[in-house]
Design a protein around this motif. Structure first.
Motif, PDB file in Angstrom:
ATOM      1  N   ILE A 103     112.397  27.440  40.223  1.00 18.08           N
ATOM      2  CA  ILE A 103     112.132  27.697  41.641  1.00 18.08           C
ATOM      3  C   ILE A 103     110.856  26.962  42.044  1.00 18.08           C
ATOM      4  N   ALA A 104     110.953  26.114  43.049  1.00 16.40           N
ATOM      5  CA  ALA A 104     109.793  25.344  43.515  1.00 16.40           C
ATOM      6  C   ALA A 104     108.885  26.233  44.359  1.00 16.40           C
ATOM      7  N   ASP A 105     107.590  26.131  44.123  1.00 16.29           N
ATOM      8  CA  ASP A 105     106.610  26.889  44.903  1.00 16.29           C
ATOM      9  C   ASP A 105     106.212  26.156  46.177  1.00 16.29           C
ATOM     10  N   ASP A 106     106.287  24.832  46.146  1.00 14.02           N
ATOM     11  CA  ASP A 106     105.911  24.050  47.327  1.00 14.02           C
ATOM     12  C   ASP A 106     106.641  22.707  47.277  1.00 14.02           C
ATOM     13  N   PHE A 107     106.944  22.180  48.447  1.00 13.49           N
ATOM     14  CA  PHE A 107     107.641  20.892  48.516  1.00 13.49           C
ATOM     15  C   PHE A 107     107.564  20.365  49.943  1.00 13.49           C
ATOM     16  N   VAL A 124     105.637  23.303  40.963  1.00 15.33           N
ATOM     17  CA  VAL A 124     105.918  24.578  40.302  1.00 15.33           C
ATOM     18  C   VAL A 124     104.612  25.039  39.674  1.00 15.33           C
ATOM     19  N   ASP A 125     104.053  26.096  40.218  1.00 12.07           N
ATOM     20  CA  ASP A 125     102.694  26.523  39.859  1.00 12.07           C
ATOM     21  C   ASP A 125     101.732  25.371  40.162  1.00 12.07           C
ATOM     22  N   ASP A 126     101.012  24.894  39.149  1.00 15.18           N
ATOM     23  CA  ASP A 126     100.074  23.794  39.353  1.00 15.18           C
ATOM     24  C   ASP A 126     100.666  22.433  38.971  1.00 15.18           C
ATOM     25  N   TYR A 127     101.904  22.440  38.505  1.00 12.33           N
ATOM     26  CA  TYR A 127     102.524  21.190  38.068  1.00 12.33           C
ATOM     27  C   TYR A 127     103.313  20.571  39.215  1.00 12.33           C
TER      28      TYR A 127
END
Length: 384
Positions: A103-107, A124-127
C-alpha cells in the motif's frame, strides 16, 4: 488605563478559560464507522476461478487470502486498504517484482486522456520507488467524489465547539466562586501580592482535596463565596452524550451504515445487517473485484472463465438454506450446478447436475412429460 500594580496583579490570577474543540470526538466517530467496514471486508475470502473451478494453489490466491506481503497478514492488509480508501478517498496498491502487494503512503498521479495514467514518486514509509508505475500495473481504487473527512469537517467545527462548551458548562455547575476583598489601607506591593497569591493557592488546594475545609482569614481581608443560582438550567450527562451520538449518526449515514447497527440496537438486526451488506459492503467488494479482474486477467482470459470472486461473510449457509435449495431444484427453476454457484461451490461434473428436474422425485422435465404425471399403477382406474 495607565500603569497600575493592582490591574497587573489581577491578570496574574489566570481568570480566563479557553474553550477547546474536542478533536477526539471526530476521530472517534470516523474510527467507529470505518473500523466496522474494515473488519467486515477483512473477513472476505477471494476465490480464484479458472473456468468455474477454484484454484487454491496459485500465487494470486495466496497473496489475496494469506500473506499479501512479508509484513502483513491478509486480514491486516485489507483493513488498512479500507481505512485508507475511505479516509483518503483513494488507495494505491503496488505489485512488486516478488508479487507482493504494497500500500503506497504517498504518490503523484499524472493523468492522460488516451494512454495509461502514470504514478510517480510512489512512497512506502520513507522509501521511494525509483521507477514510475502505469495504471495497468497497479491496483488503484477510489471511494467517492468527496473524501469523508472533508464532508464532516464543516459539521464538526460546529459540533466540536458545542461539545466543548457543554463540557465547560458542566464543569462550572458546581464550581466554587469566591472573592477576596482587601482593606484599602493595605499597601499594594510585591510582598503583599505574594501573600495574597499564597492565600488563594492554599484555599484552592483545601477545597479541591478535602471534603471539609477551613480557611483562616487575616485582618484586612474578607473572603466571600458566591453560589450559583439554583434556578439556572444545568447540562445533564444525557445531553452531553447526544452531541457525539448525532455526529456518529451523520458519519454512519454518509458511509451507508444503518444507524441502529452502529449504535448497537438489537431490534430488527437481521434487516439492518442485510441493508448494511447490500448498500455498504457489496459495492466496495464489487469495486475491488472489478479492479483485480481488470488488472490481473486479460480480456481473453476473462472470457475463458478466469476471474476473482469475493465471498463475503454473509454468504449463504447451505445447511440453513436447505429447504430453499430443495424448492429451487425441485421446482425446475434452477439446476444443481446453478445452486452450487450461488453458494460459492464448484460445479459438479455429473451430467445430471445441469438438467432441470421437477417434483421431489427429482425427475427430469422430459421424463415427467413422458409419464404424464401418473399418480397410480393404473391411470385408467383414476376418476375422470
Amino acid at each position: 488605563m495607565g500603569k497600575n500594580e493592582a490591574i497587573e496583579f489581577s491578570y496574574d490570577l489566570d481568570l480566563l478559560h479557553e474553550t477547546s474543540n474536542k478533536t477526539y470526538m471526530k476521530k472517534w466517530a470516523l474510527n467507529t464507522s470505518i473500523n466496522l467496514i474494515a473488519r467486515t471486508i477483512s473477513q472476505t475470502k477471494f476465490e480464484v476461478l479458472d473456468k468455474g473451478v477454484k484454484d487454491e494453489t496459485s500465487v494470486t490466491y495466496y497473496k489475496l487470502n494469506v500473506r499479501p506481503n512479508t509484513d502483513e497478514s491478509a486480514s491486516t492488509f485489507w483493513q488498512r486498504v479500507i481505512r485508507k480508501l475511505i479516509l483518503d478517498n483513494e488507495v494505491l496498491i503496488v505489485v512488486t517484482d516478488t508479487k507482493d502487494l504494497i500500500i503506497a503512503d504517498d504518490f503523484e498521479r499524472e493523468e492522460y486522456a488516451l494512454y495509461d495514467d502514470i504514478f510517480k514518486h510512489v512512497k512506502v514509509d520513507d522509501y521511494e520507488f525509483e521507477r514510475n508505475f502505469k495504471m495497468s500495473d497497479v491496483i488503484y481504487l477510489t471511494y467517492s467524489n468527496e473524501s469523508i473527512t472533508s464532508m464532516v469537517e464543516g459539521l464538526f467545527a460546529d459540533y466540536g465547539e458545542l461539545f466543548g462548551r457543554m463540557i465547560a458548562n458542566k464543569k462550572l455547575e458546581n464550581q466554587i466562586r469566591a472573592t477576596l476583598a482587601m482593606d484599602g489601607t493595605v499597601p499594594m506591593n510585591k510582598d503583599s501580592q505574594a501573600k495574597i497569591q499564597d492565600f488563594v493557592s492554599k484555599a484552592y488546594e483545601a477545597y479541591s482535596t478535602n471534603d471539609v475545609a477551613i480557611i483562616p482569614v487575616r485582618k484586612g481581608y474578607t473572603y466571600e463565596e458566591h453560589s450559583k443560582s439554583t434556578t439556572s438550567k444545568t447540562t445533564s450527562v444525557d445531553e452531553l452524550s447526544k452531541v457525539p451520538t448525532e455526529l456518529l449518526k451523520f458519519v454512519s449515514r454518509s458511509l451507508h451504515i444503518p444507524v441502529g447497527l452502529i449504535l448497537g440496537e438489537t431490534a430488527d438486526i437481521e434487516a439492518m445487517t442485510d441493508n448494511y451488506m447490500k448498500f455498504c459492503i457489496t459495492p466496495i467488494l464489487e469495486m475491488i473485484t472489478d479492479e483485480l479482474n481488470a488488472k490481473w486477467f486479460s480480456e481473453k482470459g476473462y472470457k475463458e472463465g478466469k476471474r476473482i470472486k469475493a465471498i463475503s461473510i454473509d454468504a449463504y449457509d447451505p445447511i440453513q438454506k436447505a429447504e430453499a435449495i430443495d424448492k429451487l431444484i425441485a421446482s425446475s427453476v434452477f439446476t444443481v450446478n446453478q445452486v452450487l454457484d450461488m453458494f460459492g461451490y464448484p460445479p459438479s461434473e455429473d451430467a445430471d447436475a445441469d438438467k432441470r428436474v421437477i417434483t421431489k422425485n427429482l425427475q427430469s422435465v422430459k421424463e415427467v412429460s413422458e409419464s404424464s404425471l401418473k399418480g397410480g399403477e393404473n391411470n385408467e382406474d383414476r376418476p375422470q
